[in-house]
Design an enzyme around this catalytic site. Structure first.
Site, PDB file in Angstrom:
ATOM      1  N   SER A 176     -53.179  24.324  -5.345  1.00  0.00           N
ATOM      2  CA  SER A 176     -53.420  25.212  -4.197  1.00  0.00           C
ATOM      3  C   SER A 176     -53.081  26.648  -4.572  1.00  0.00           C
ATOM      4  O   SER A 176     -53.826  27.587  -4.248  1.00  0.00           O
ATOM      5  CB  SER A 176     -52.529  24.810  -3.019  1.00  0.00           C
ATOM      6  OG  SER A 176     -52.481  23.428  -2.850  1.00  0.00           O
ATOM      7  N   TYR A 227     -51.451  13.932  -5.709  1.00  0.00           N
ATOM      8  CA  TYR A 227     -51.009  15.162  -5.034  1.00  0.00           C
ATOM      9  C   TYR A 227     -51.117  14.917  -3.532  1.00  0.00           C
ATOM     10  O   TYR A 227     -52.198  14.903  -2.968  1.00  0.00           O
ATOM     11  CB  TYR A 227     -51.888  16.327  -5.493  1.00  0.00           C
ATOM     12  CG  TYR A 227     -51.602  17.678  -4.852  1.00  0.00           C
ATOM     13  CD1 TYR A 227     -50.497  17.915  -4.037  1.00  0.00           C
ATOM     14  CD2 TYR A 227     -52.446  18.759  -5.087  1.00  0.00           C
ATOM     15  CE1 TYR A 227     -50.253  19.151  -3.482  1.00  0.00           C
ATOM     16  CE2 TYR A 227     -52.209  20.004  -4.528  1.00  0.00           C
ATOM     17  CZ  TYR A 227     -51.121  20.193  -3.732  1.00  0.00           C
ATOM     18  OH  TYR A 227     -50.887  21.431  -3.175  1.00  0.00           O
ATOM     19  N   LYS A 255     -46.815  14.008  -6.533  1.00  0.00           N
ATOM     20  CA  LYS A 255     -46.276  15.306  -6.105  1.00  0.00           C
ATOM     21  C   LYS A 255     -46.176  15.214  -4.600  1.00  0.00           C
ATOM     22  O   LYS A 255     -47.190  15.148  -3.893  1.00  0.00           O
ATOM     23  CB  LYS A 255     -47.214  16.435  -6.526  1.00  0.00           C
ATOM     24  CG  LYS A 255     -46.807  17.769  -5.972  1.00  0.00           C
ATOM     25  CD  LYS A 255     -47.537  18.871  -6.695  1.00  0.00           C
ATOM     26  CE  LYS A 255     -48.323  19.754  -5.762  1.00  0.00           C
ATOM     27  NZ  LYS A 255     -47.568  20.306  -4.656  1.00  0.00           N
ATOM     28  N   GLU A 266     -38.541  25.243  -0.585  1.00  0.00           N
ATOM     29  CA  GLU A 266     -37.439  25.527   0.336  1.00  0.00           C
ATOM     30  C   GLU A 266     -36.614  24.266   0.624  1.00  0.00           C
ATOM     31  O   GLU A 266     -35.549  24.342   1.229  1.00  0.00           O
ATOM     32  CB  GLU A 266     -37.963  26.144   1.649  1.00  0.00           C
ATOM     33  CG  GLU A 266     -39.110  25.430   2.341  1.00  0.00           C
ATOM     34  CD  GLU A 266     -40.492  25.777   1.757  1.00  0.00           C
ATOM     35  OE1 GLU A 266     -40.628  25.781   0.525  1.00  0.00           O
ATOM     36  OE2 GLU A 266     -41.417  25.998   2.551  1.00  0.00           O
ATOM     37  N   ILE A 325     -42.587  20.862  -8.269  1.00  0.00           N
ATOM     38  CA  ILE A 325     -43.761  21.684  -8.579  1.00  0.00           C
ATOM     39  C   ILE A 325     -43.866  22.700  -7.455  1.00  0.00           C
ATOM     40  O   ILE A 325     -43.978  22.303  -6.285  1.00  0.00           O
ATOM     41  CB  ILE A 325     -45.044  20.820  -8.634  1.00  0.00           C
ATOM     42  CG1 ILE A 325     -44.931  19.754  -9.735  1.00  0.00           C
ATOM     43  CG2 ILE A 325     -46.279  21.698  -8.851  1.00  0.00           C
ATOM     44  CD1 ILE A 325     -46.020  18.685  -9.701  1.00  0.00           C
TER      45      ILE A 325
HETATM   46  C1  HMN Z   1     -49.902  23.768  -5.637  1.00  0.00           C
HETATM   47  O1  HMN Z   1     -50.692  22.824  -5.573  1.00  0.00           O
HETATM   48  O2  HMN Z   1     -50.243  24.879  -5.985  1.00  0.00           O
HETATM   49  C2  HMN Z   1     -48.458  23.615  -5.269  1.00  0.00           C
HETATM   50  O3  HMN Z   1     -47.892  22.604  -5.921  1.00  0.00           O
HETATM   51  C3  HMN Z   1     -48.252  23.601  -3.856  1.00  0.00           C
HETATM   52  C4  HMN Z   1     -46.774  23.718  -3.523  1.00  0.00           C
HETATM   53  O4  HMN Z   1     -46.328  22.505  -2.998  1.00  0.00           O
HETATM   54  C5  HMN Z   1     -46.599  24.827  -2.566  1.00  0.00           C
HETATM   55  N1  HMN Z   1     -47.361  24.513  -1.376  1.00  0.00           N
HETATM   56  C6  HMN Z   1     -48.293  25.341  -0.918  1.00  0.00           C
HETATM   57  O5  HMN Z   1     -48.488  26.458  -1.364  1.00  0.00           O
HETATM   58  C7  HMN Z   1     -49.093  24.848   0.211  1.00  0.00           C
HETATM   59  C8  HMN Z   1     -45.147  25.122  -2.262  1.00  0.00           C
HETATM   60  O6  HMN Z   1     -44.590  25.597  -3.455  1.00  0.00           O
HETATM   61  C9  HMN Z   1     -45.015  26.178  -1.150  1.00  0.00           C
HETATM   62  O7  HMN Z   1     -45.847  27.283  -1.413  1.00  0.00           O
HETATM   63  C10 HMN Z   1     -43.596  26.687  -1.004  1.00  0.00           C
HETATM   64  O8  HMN Z   1     -42.713  25.616  -0.840  1.00  0.00           O
HETATM   65  C11 HMN Z   1     -43.480  27.667   0.164  1.00  0.00           C
HETATM   66  O9  HMN Z   1     -43.674  26.997   1.380  1.00  0.00           O
END
Ligand code: HMN
Length: 288
Positions: free
Chosen positions: A44, A133, A161, A188, A202
């Site tokens: 994402s 995922y 994940k 978080e 991740i």
């Molecule tokens: C990805 O697929 O890029 C990440 O692994 C997603 C990751 O879980 C992040 N989720 C999203 O961006 C939706 C988190 O790192 C998230 O950005 C972070 O915990 C802040 O909320």
């Protein structure tokens, strides 16, 4: 495959084209400064669902070329078009990515049997391991313990994940499947997940806050919970400010503040206005 993986950002120019130099700088920053254990490519955070198949392949190429064998690479290949998912899985595998990952198919309300078939079909066509995922808040796909177990029956499915705030399910998964890899996905909540004995994490914010994330994970593994809590507190102050200003845009601005040519987000993601840019700079000065 244990450890902390950055959900890698991609640098795009203002027209939305890949900025190769900037992408290489983001990779280097993660490896040289944040010292993460690996990169999760085309997730994402990489704005994967906004770009063409060719662009996804180009990103896989550039990242592998920059990284070599210095850290582990997981290539996210999930797509609603299963032929695209297979093509990308084969592509990343040919490039020697250590594993592939695929988001649960989304948008349509797929039955669980259809989701299972999606994973097994990808894996019939590729000689690599796969990490599921799971991100219910974005996909609407909620799987229970037994359903994860059914997916795990395929021995090429090596883990998940887990990007959800469901610590009951996370704890059940950990105990039910001790030999599968579990990566936490919400930065978080890293400490809360780490005490449940996950194998790694991740995250998007690791692009800028990777050192603190590593500390949280390692302190928790050593049982130093009080110290880990302090680092998670600062981390969450940072994440809260990033989230109110625009997640990916603000991370990119922080990277720019650190001298990394992180570029812009692709439309329809917004571009930060002057107030947002000023706020991002303040966040960078305060926390990094
Ligand atoms: C990805 O697929 O890029 C990440 O692994 C997603 C990751 O879980 C992040 N989720 C999203 O961006 C939706 C988190 O790192 C998230 O950005 C972070 O915990 C802040 O909320």
């Amino acid at each position: 495959m244990n450890g902390l993986y950055t959900a890698l950002m991609c640098s795009f120019d203002e027209q939305g084209n890949i900025n190769e130099k900037g992408l290489r700088e983001i990779v280097r920053y993660n490896i040289d400064v944040s010292k993460v254990d690996g990169l999760y490519v085309n997730g994402s955070t990489g704005e994967n669902f906004l770009i063409s198949t060719e662009a996804k392949k180009k990103i896989f190429d550039i990242v592998k070329d920059e990284v070599g064998d210095s850290v582990k690479l997981i290539g996210q290949v999930g797509a609603l078009n299963i032929d695209e998912a297979i093509e990308l899985a084969q592509y990343a595998t040919d490039l020697n990515y250590d594993a592939i990952s695929a988001v649960t198919p989304f948008y349509y309300k797929f039955e669980f049997e259809e989701i299972k078939d999606y994973y097994n079909t990808i894996l019939e066509n590729v000689d690599n391991d796969l990490i599921i995922y799971s991100i219910p808040a974005l996909t609407g796909v909620n799987m229970n313990l037994e359903q994860f177990g059914e997916l795990f029956q395929n021995e090429k499915v090596i883990g998940v994940k887990f990007t959800a705030p469901d610590f009951f399910l996370l704890e059940r998964l950990r105990h039910a499947y001790p030999n599968k890899l579990i990566y936490s996905g919400f930065d978080e909540m890293l400490l809360s997940a780490s005490v449940l004995n996950i194998d790694g994490a991740i995250g998007s914010t690791f692009n800028v806050n990777g050192q603190r994330a590593k500390q949280i994970f390692e302190l928790a593994q050593n049982g130093q919970i009080e110290e880990a809590r302090e680092v998670q507190k600062v981390t969450n102050d940072l994440i809260a400010e990033i989230l109110t200003n625009g997640l990916y845009q603000t991370i990119k601005e922080i990277l720019k503040y650190k001298g990394v040519d992180a570029g812009f987000c692709r439309k329809p993601m917004k571009t930060l206005k002057p107030e947002g840019l000023a706020k991002a700079r303040k966040i960078a000065e305060k926390y990094l």
